[in-house]
Design an enzyme around this catalytic site. Structure first.
Site, PDB file in Angstrom:
ATOM      1  N   PRO A 355      35.955  30.710  37.697  1.00 18.03           N
ATOM      2  CA  PRO A 355      36.654  31.690  38.543  1.00 18.03           C
ATOM      3  C   PRO A 355      36.367  31.371  40.015  1.00 18.03           C
ATOM      4  O   PRO A 355      35.249  31.548  40.491  1.00 18.03           O
ATOM      5  CB  PRO A 355      36.040  33.036  38.129  1.00 18.03           C
ATOM      6  N   ASP A 531      31.990  29.187  42.517  1.00 14.30           N
ATOM      7  CA  ASP A 531      32.117  29.761  41.177  1.00 14.30           C
ATOM      8  C   ASP A 531      31.586  31.190  41.238  1.00 14.30           C
ATOM      9  O   ASP A 531      30.381  31.402  41.391  1.00 14.30           O
ATOM     10  CB  ASP A 531      31.287  28.903  40.210  1.00 14.30           C
ATOM     11  N   HIS A 532      32.482  32.132  41.113  1.00 18.38           N
ATOM     12  CA  HIS A 532      32.090  33.531  41.322  1.00 18.38           C
ATOM     13  C   HIS A 532      31.195  34.056  40.193  1.00 18.38           C
ATOM     14  O   HIS A 532      30.627  35.142  40.287  1.00 18.38           O
ATOM     15  CB  HIS A 532      33.335  34.407  41.461  1.00 18.38           C
ATOM     16  N   ARG A 533      31.038  33.270  39.125  1.00 22.70           N
ATOM     17  CA  ARG A 533      30.084  33.689  38.090  1.00 22.70           C
ATOM     18  C   ARG A 533      28.658  33.467  38.577  1.00 22.70           C
ATOM     19  O   ARG A 533      27.735  34.152  38.157  1.00 22.70           O
ATOM     20  CB  ARG A 533      30.298  32.867  36.804  1.00 22.70           C
TER      21      ARG A 533
END
Ligand code: COA
Length: 559
Positions: A355, A531-533
């Protein structure tokens, strides 16, 4: 209400039969005749139905366990109140066979024709439907070989199916299939000749001697397969819904229990790790054949190798339809290089898995550029070309050290983050063969000249196709610079398992307000995708501010 122990019914004398599926769980309410388990021998599968309605209290077996007649399967709280003290293990074993099966009788004698070869005897033997355990007729649902095929003993020849069981009928011995006398959909009976096999044996050999006896190898198949199958055929209550009707009419196969496939196909699927719910059956009534599984695997391998999957589909997303471009004008097909295909696959993988968020900023590199210009001549004397790149590498390495939340990867167990205590920077590099990303190691510990030297060596190696695999591994963060080409900004794709990447565009002189007036400053457009995780926006804000500050004040960078 009474508690009952459900046991394995008569399965025709088969022992230690593997449980391949359990279709109920503790707490489930089950109906009489509902399938509880699927058992599988070498050659047959059979479903074990529930003898009566009730609620599953405990499962006493698991997938992979081996069971025989009488083995306890589960505890059932009976729903039938009338069914009290009289119940015992015998009564509640899943619908026993109508009649105990005698050991399978020998198959009819093979018809032997002496061959003429000098050094071997050619025999044409009849292929005979073995003991079906009392079932009067079963349906031919698959032909596994064609006339002319060379077969080894035990290669599957045909697959037969009754209401509740299917069975592979193997070749009794090696040879060439001369003819098949049946078609898919035909009903066959025990003892029926369904084909002929041409065998060649050395005179006097054991096999040859066997052939001439009334015990062709087909008996072996009978021992292996039809005995349990026979039980399955007879053990299944007449009222039970046929498997076929439950499964084949459903267009959407989402549940493995609803997959319509025979034992050999299921076994092959398990060996290859294929999820049968994803395989399209081309057999009769959409039955999945072994060829369907092989075709499915072949297609997957081909896609993976060609990278086609990467450019056309991913993660359940419908594939881009094939287009005949020639209908719109002249075209030529150019082969994609291996690197291009790998890049396509990696980009798709990263784009679909990560994401992404991209933040933008500009660094005032006026001072840095002036410093770089002043050092250019000296650097050249040392054989170093001083472009903005080594400064960007150094700034990124320092920012990763100062903001370690960016120097991480997600652990594949989904439970941990990997905090890295090294700083290796990837350099996205445009080469004649495609995009390559060499990795400059320990950038945080190196000076600008050393970084510049190593970066140009890596870039040259990438362009000459000389990079070693370990020179493209271990990156913490990648820099993708299109500064020499132009553009005001772009959103780079994270190079997983890294969690962030910086895109660099072309620096331009722009008016900047210094509090009193507009002054011309050299502004470098930057984009950081992450990476928004693994990273939050605030982390990126801190990292990016640090990075921009380092680039804007060359003294800090050198420190
Ligand atoms: N702004 C203005 N000028 C820039 C610049 C920037 N951001 N970055 C580089 N330049 C200038 C350099 O200073 C140099 O000029 P000079 O010789 O007058 O000093 C010129 O552009 C050429 O630089 P280059 O030789 O390309 O070196 P580099 O160190 O900047 O870049 C690579 C090396 C490997 C990064 C670059 O060549 C490359 O391949 N980039 C492609 C990356 C890519 O394809 N990414 C994928 C995109 S999604």
């Amino acid at each position: 209400m009474s508690k009952l122990t459900v046991t394995v019914p008569d399965i025709g004398g088969a022992e230690n039969v593997e449980i391949i599926e359990i279709n109920v769980a503790v707490g489930d309410s089950v109906n009489a005749d509902q399938d509880l388990l699927v058992l599988e021998t070498d050659k047959a599968t059979m479903e074990i139905p529930c003898p009566q309605a009730g609620k599953v209290q405990a499962l006493l077996v698991k997938v992979g366990d081996k069971v025989s007649e009488g083995s306890a399967i589960l505890e059932l709280e009976s729903a039938d109140s009338a069914d009290t003290e009289q119940n015992n293990a015998e009564q509640i074993s899943a619908e026993p066979a109508a009649a105990a099966q005698e050991p399978a009788p020998a198959a009819p004698a093979a018809e032997i024709n002496a061959g003429s070869a000098a050094d071997s005897v050619e025999s044409l033997i009849d292929l005979v439907v073995p003991d079906l355990g009392g079932a009067s007729e079963v349906t031919v649902i698959e032909l596994c070989a064609r006339p002319g095929d060379t077969l080894s003993a035990d290669d599957s020849l045909i697959v037969l199916e009754s209401d509740k069981a299917s069975m592979d009928i193997p070749a009794p011995q090696g040879g060439t299939l001369k003819e098949l006398l049946i078609n898919i959909g035909d009903k066959v009976k025990e003892g029926q000749v369904y084909g002929r096999l041409l065998t060649q044996e050395q005179p006097g050999s054991a096999a040859s001697a066997q052939q001439t006896s009334a015990q062709p190898a087909l008996n072996k198949a009978v021992e292996n397969a039809p005995a349990p199958t026979a039980a399955a055929v007879s053990a299944v209550p007449v009222a039970a819904a046929p498997v076929v009707s439950e499964t084949t009419n459903s267009a959407e196969k989402t549940d493995i229990h609803n997959v319509y496939a025979g034992p050999s196909s299921r076994r092959l699927a398990r060996q290859l790790g294929v999820d049968l719910t994803k395989v399209k059956g081309t057999g009769d009534r959409s039955r999945i054949t072994k060829d369907d599984i092989r075709d499915y695997v072949k297609a997957l391998v081909k896609q993976a190798e060609s990278g086609v999957a990467a450019v056309t589909s991913g993660a359940g997303i419908p594939a881009v339809p094939a287009v005949d471009f020639a209908q719109f004008g002249e075209i030529e097909l150019q082969l994609m290089s291996k690197i291009k295909k790998v890049t396509a696959a990696n980009m798709s993988r990263n784009w679909l898995n990560v994401p992404h968020v991209t933040q933008f900023d500009e660094a005032d590199i006026t001072d840095l550029d002036a410093f770089r210009a002043s050092m250019k001549a000296e650097a050249e004397k040392q054989g170093v070309k001083l472009t903005p790149l080594p400064f960007l590498i150094k700034a990124a390495a320092s920012a990763l050290t100062l903001e370690p939340s960016f120097n991480v990867s997600l652990h594949h167990d989904g439970e941990h983050m990997v905090q890295k205590h090294y700083v290796h920077i990837g350099i996205a590099c445009d080469t004649p063969n495609g995009l390559m990303v060499p990795v400059l190691r320990d950038a945080d510990k190196k000076g600008i000249y050393q970084i510049a030297r190593e970066a140009s060596e890596l870039i040259e190696k990438a362009r000459n196709g000389k990079l070693k695999p370990n020179e493209m591994q271990g990156g913490c963060f990648t820099i993708s610079s299109l500064g020499a080409m132009g553009g005001t900004g772009f959103t780079p794709i994270v190079n997983a398992p890294e969690v962030a990447i910086m895109g660099v565009s072309k620096a331009q002189i722009k008016p900047q307000w210094n509090g009193k007036e507009f002054v011309p400053r050299n502004m470098l457009p930057l984009a950081v995708s992450y990476d928004h995780r693994a990273i939050n926006g605030a982390d990126c804000g801190r990292f990016f501010t640090t990075l921009v500050a380092l680039l804007s004040d060359v003294r800090r960078l050198i420190l």
